[in-house]
Design a protein around this motif. Sequence first.
Motif, mmCIF file in Angstrom:
data_model
loop_
_atom_site.group_PDB
_atom_site.id
_atom_site.type_symbol
_atom_site.label_atom_id
_atom_site.label_comp_id
_atom_site.label_asym_id
_atom_site.label_seq_id
_atom_site.Cartn_x
_atom_site.Cartn_y
_atom_site.Cartn_z
ATOM 1 N N ASP A 94 -8.860 -5.276 7.704
ATOM 2 C CA ASP A 94 -8.179 -4.833 6.490
ATOM 3 C C ASP A 94 -8.254 -5.862 5.369
ATOM 4 O O ASP A 94 -7.716 -5.618 4.293
ATOM 5 C CB ASP A 94 -6.714 -4.501 6.789
ATOM 6 C CG ASP A 94 -6.561 -3.091 7.332
ATOM 7 O OD1 ASP A 94 -7.594 -2.455 7.627
ATOM 8 O OD2 ASP A 94 -5.426 -2.617 7.474
ATOM 9 N N LYS A 135 -1.008 3.418 10.265
ATOM 10 C CA LYS A 135 -2.273 3.872 9.673
ATOM 11 C C LYS A 135 -2.901 4.938 10.554
ATOM 12 O O LYS A 135 -2.911 4.823 11.779
ATOM 13 C CB LYS A 135 -3.243 2.706 9.493
ATOM 14 C CG LYS A 135 -4.567 3.123 8.844
ATOM 15 C CD LYS A 135 -5.371 1.945 8.331
ATOM 16 C CE LYS A 135 -5.928 1.111 9.445
ATOM 17 N NZ LYS A 135 -6.899 0.102 8.955
ATOM 18 N N TYR A 136 -3.441 5.972 9.903
ATOM 19 C CA TYR A 136 -4.166 7.054 10.573
ATOM 20 C C TYR A 136 -5.541 7.137 9.931
ATOM 21 O O TYR A 136 -5.653 7.163 8.695
ATOM 22 C CB TYR A 136 -3.427 8.383 10.397
ATOM 23 C CG TYR A 136 -4.141 9.579 10.981
ATOM 24 C CD1 TYR A 136 -3.980 9.911 12.319
ATOM 25 C CD2 TYR A 136 -4.960 10.379 10.191
ATOM 26 C CE1 TYR A 136 -4.625 11.021 12.861
ATOM 27 C CE2 TYR A 136 -5.608 11.487 10.725
ATOM 28 C CZ TYR A 136 -5.436 11.801 12.059
ATOM 29 O OH TYR A 136 -6.072 12.888 12.595
ATOM 30 N N ALA A 137 -6.611 7.164 10.738
ATOM 31 C CA ALA A 137 -7.956 7.175 10.181
ATOM 32 C C ALA A 137 -8.868 8.045 11.020
ATOM 33 O O ALA A 137 -8.744 8.113 12.251
ATOM 34 C CB ALA A 137 -8.523 5.760 10.094
ATOM 35 N N GLY A 141 -8.865 7.235 5.611
ATOM 36 C CA GLY A 141 -7.641 6.833 6.292
ATOM 37 C C GLY A 141 -6.461 6.873 5.345
ATOM 38 O O GLY A 141 -6.623 6.790 4.127
ATOM 39 N N LEU A 178 -2.271 5.368 5.029
ATOM 40 C CA LEU A 178 -1.339 4.363 5.534
ATOM 41 C C LEU A 178 0.002 4.530 4.843
ATOM 42 O O LEU A 178 0.059 4.679 3.618
ATOM 43 C CB LEU A 178 -1.893 2.961 5.312
ATOM 44 C CG LEU A 178 -1.061 1.786 5.826
ATOM 45 C CD1 LEU A 178 -1.975 0.658 6.308
ATOM 46 C CD2 LEU A 178 -0.125 1.257 4.744
ATOM 47 N N ARG A 230 0.736 -1.216 0.000
ATOM 48 C CA ARG A 230 0.000 0.000 0.000
ATOM 49 C C ARG A 230 0.790 1.305 0.000
ATOM 50 O O ARG A 230 1.487 1.619 0.907
ATOM 51 C CB ARG A 230 -0.947 -0.043 1.188
ATOM 52 C CG ARG A 230 -1.744 -1.308 1.124
ATOM 53 C CD ARG A 230 -2.541 -1.655 2.308
ATOM 54 N NE ARG A 230 -1.826 -1.853 3.510
ATOM 55 C CZ ARG A 230 -2.177 -2.699 4.429
ATOM 56 N NH1 ARG A 230 -3.196 -3.457 4.251
ATOM 57 N NH2 ARG A 230 -1.526 -2.788 5.535
ATOM 58 N N ARG A 245 -2.331 -6.055 13.600
ATOM 59 C CA ARG A 245 -2.633 -4.639 13.769
ATOM 60 C C ARG A 245 -2.768 -4.344 15.254
ATOM 61 O O ARG A 245 -3.438 -5.077 15.978
ATOM 62 C CB ARG A 245 -3.926 -4.271 13.046
ATOM 63 C CG ARG A 245 -3.895 -4.493 11.554
ATOM 64 C CD ARG A 245 -5.296 -4.417 10.950
ATOM 65 N NE ARG A 245 -5.982 -3.193 11.331
ATOM 66 C CZ ARG A 245 -7.308 -3.049 11.302
ATOM 67 N NH1 ARG A 245 -8.084 -4.066 10.909
ATOM 68 N NH2 ARG A 245 -7.867 -1.903 11.659
ATOM 69 N N VAL A 275 -9.286 2.586 12.684
ATOM 70 C CA VAL A 275 -8.155 2.143 13.494
ATOM 71 C C VAL A 275 -8.669 1.545 14.795
ATOM 72 O O VAL A 275 -9.802 1.787 15.213
ATOM 73 C CB VAL A 275 -7.172 3.301 13.800
ATOM 74 C CG1 VAL A 275 -6.510 3.787 12.531
ATOM 75 C CG2 VAL A 275 -7.874 4.445 14.513
ATOM 76 N N GLN A 309 1.198 -1.684 12.237
ATOM 77 C CA GLN A 309 0.947 -2.943 11.558
ATOM 78 C C GLN A 309 2.257 -3.665 11.270
ATOM 79 O O GLN A 309 3.257 -3.042 10.918
ATOM 80 C CB GLN A 309 0.194 -2.711 10.242
ATOM 81 C CG GLN A 309 -1.156 -2.049 10.414
ATOM 82 C CD GLN A 309 -1.985 -2.083 9.159
ATOM 83 O OE1 GLN A 309 -1.530 -2.543 8.106
ATOM 84 N NE2 GLN A 309 -3.215 -1.617 9.244
#
Length: 268
Positions: free
Chosen positions: A53, A130-132, A142, A144, A24, A94, A63, A104
Amino acid sequence: MSMGIERREPADAARRHPVGRPRRRAAAVVALCMAGLAGAPAIAQEGSNPGYDRPGIGFSPSVLQAGDATLELGLPDWSRDDGASLYNADALLRIGVGRSLELQLDTGWNRLDGPGPARHGRANTGLAVKYARSAAGEVAWGVLAGVELTDGENDFRNPERQYTLGAALEWDHGADRTSGLYLEAIDGETDSRLLAVNTSWPLGSAMGMFVELAVQHLAGTGNGSMGGIGMTWQLTPRVQLDVGVRRRLGGHADDWQGGFGVSVYLGK
């Protein structure tokens, strides 16, 4: 919805990198635009399904709460192209760390059948953050950022690290129906750009179905596209099973991809 069939490729195929769920990376300008949106963190509520995910292409724009975790396994995921089949028993861990962030860690075990003798060995290790958040109540988003190391077995190791940035948007249409958009950019041995769209809907109280389309550009190779369909089954409030398949629609992509997996919520 959550998405993702994990892809790990042998070194001689890494330069081709057909459409799949490589680890990703998407356009930085999208992430910067999203950073201006306001809203409450998109985190799992106590005792609820946090949004896994997998399955599908991309990741869930949610998250975990601090201290919670999920373990998401491919048992296995599979792809076929040019008469060769690649099987990947992937494991993604995660861990929620608070403030809309999670860490992760993923790796796996690969087996490549044909042409020639079968080859097998450990896949590379992937690390990501990851930020969401959610905005306007019906939209979640989000971003990543991740890196794939070069510590796998020789047959499944890229010659240099791959860096990924991904961005996901999800629209809630009510009645458990959602639509999603995913953007990704990967830089390293092979540079690629990917766009995927999906929609999902329930099949009763515990089962769901999704369809997805993806297009990808590979530097020095060209474009490719795939279409897929899959199902999820919420076996218990903490355990989800999934199955899915994708078919090449055109260009440079695997002939087939598919997989079966299980995701387990390890939170409170």
